[in-house]
Scaffold this motif. Structure first.
Motif, mmCIF file in Angstrom:
data_model
loop_
_atom_site.group_PDB
_atom_site.id
_atom_site.type_symbol
_atom_site.label_atom_id
_atom_site.label_comp_id
_atom_site.label_asym_id
_atom_site.label_seq_id
_atom_site.Cartn_x
_atom_site.Cartn_y
_atom_site.Cartn_z
ATOM 1 N N SER A 1 -34.297 -60.200 -5.731
ATOM 2 C CA SER A 1 -34.496 -60.396 -7.160
ATOM 3 C C SER A 1 -35.778 -61.196 -7.332
ATOM 4 O O SER A 1 -36.293 -61.772 -6.374
ATOM 5 C CB SER A 1 -33.336 -61.185 -7.775
ATOM 6 O OG SER A 1 -32.165 -60.429 -7.809
ATOM 7 N N ARG A 2 -36.296 -61.213 -8.560
ATOM 8 C CA ARG A 2 -37.486 -61.987 -8.892
ATOM 9 C C ARG A 2 -37.177 -62.897 -10.059
ATOM 10 O O ARG A 2 -36.457 -62.504 -10.968
ATOM 11 C CB ARG A 2 -38.597 -61.040 -9.347
ATOM 12 C CG ARG A 2 -39.646 -60.801 -8.348
ATOM 13 C CD ARG A 2 -40.774 -59.965 -8.889
ATOM 14 N NE ARG A 2 -41.387 -60.548 -10.061
ATOM 15 C CZ ARG A 2 -41.999 -59.827 -10.988
ATOM 16 N NH1 ARG A 2 -42.079 -58.529 -10.903
ATOM 17 N NH2 ARG A 2 -42.537 -60.415 -12.019
ATOM 18 N N PRO B 1 -41.418 -55.361 -7.539
ATOM 19 C CA PRO B 1 -41.398 -56.519 -6.642
ATOM 20 C C PRO B 1 -42.719 -57.264 -6.560
ATOM 21 O O PRO B 1 -42.770 -58.394 -6.085
ATOM 22 C CB PRO B 1 -41.023 -55.924 -5.284
ATOM 23 C CG PRO B 1 -41.339 -54.487 -5.385
ATOM 24 C CD PRO B 1 -41.243 -54.102 -6.830
ATOM 25 N N THR C 1 -35.150 -56.129 -8.129
ATOM 26 C CA THR C 1 -36.408 -55.421 -7.895
ATOM 27 C C THR C 1 -36.205 -54.047 -7.258
ATOM 28 O O THR C 1 -37.117 -53.233 -7.292
ATOM 29 C CB THR C 1 -37.337 -56.244 -6.978
ATOM 30 O OG1 THR C 1 -36.680 -56.448 -5.731
ATOM 31 C CG2 THR C 1 -37.707 -57.570 -7.618
ATOM 32 N N ASP C 2 -35.071 -53.806 -6.642
ATOM 33 C CA ASP C 2 -34.916 -52.544 -5.915
ATOM 34 C C ASP C 2 -33.549 -51.891 -6.082
ATOM 35 O O ASP C 2 -33.165 -51.061 -5.284
ATOM 36 C CB ASP C 2 -35.197 -52.775 -4.421
ATOM 37 C CG ASP C 2 -34.220 -53.754 -3.793
ATOM 38 O OD1 ASP C 2 -33.448 -54.387 -4.532
ATOM 39 O OD2 ASP C 2 -34.240 -53.884 -2.562
#
Length: 127
Positions: free
Chosen positions: A3-4, A126, A77-78
């Motif tokens: 995560s960001r 990301p 992010t993914d």
């Protein structure tokens, strides 16, 4: 697989005052104003860039027993939000109740030491 940090949320008495202050300090701009008085500030490129935005959230009672002054918002992010929620829970996060209605498009969680953070719906690059 991560995560960001996308937003920092700061509870405050006067969002307008703090928006002016932090915009000057960080060379940010006002990105959004919500009906509840919250103000989002951030870099000129807006939400989702390399720097997190700051949401200044109006709170009348800022005593430690009633609110967390600062919390982090993260975005996957993914993977989608549900898959990221499952991953975070397996890592030791737990669901937290801070008075939300249950209709929010985000999940309120706490880390293993009880620090509250939110998992937002939108997936981010990301970087």
């Amino acid at each position: 697989m991560a995560s960001r940090i996308s937003e920092l949320v700061l509870a405050c008495r006067d969002p307008e005052l703090l928006a002016r202050f932090w915009c000057e300090v960080l060379d940010f701009v006002v990105l959004d104003r919500e009906d509840d008085g919250a103000i989002e500030i951030g870099p000129r490129e807006g939400f989702g860039g390399a720097q997190p935005t700051i949401i200044l959230s109006p709170q009348e009672d800022l005593s430690p027993a009633h609110t967390y002054r600062l919390h982090i918002d993260v975005n996957a992010t993914d993977r989608d939000q549900d898959a990221e929620l499952e991953r975070l829970l397996k890592l030791g996060a737990r669901r937290a109740d801070v008075g939300q209605s249950g209709e929010e498009p985000w999940h309120v969680l706490a880390d293993p030491e009880g620090n509250v953070f939110c998992l937002l719906r939108r997936r981010l690059d990301p970087l």
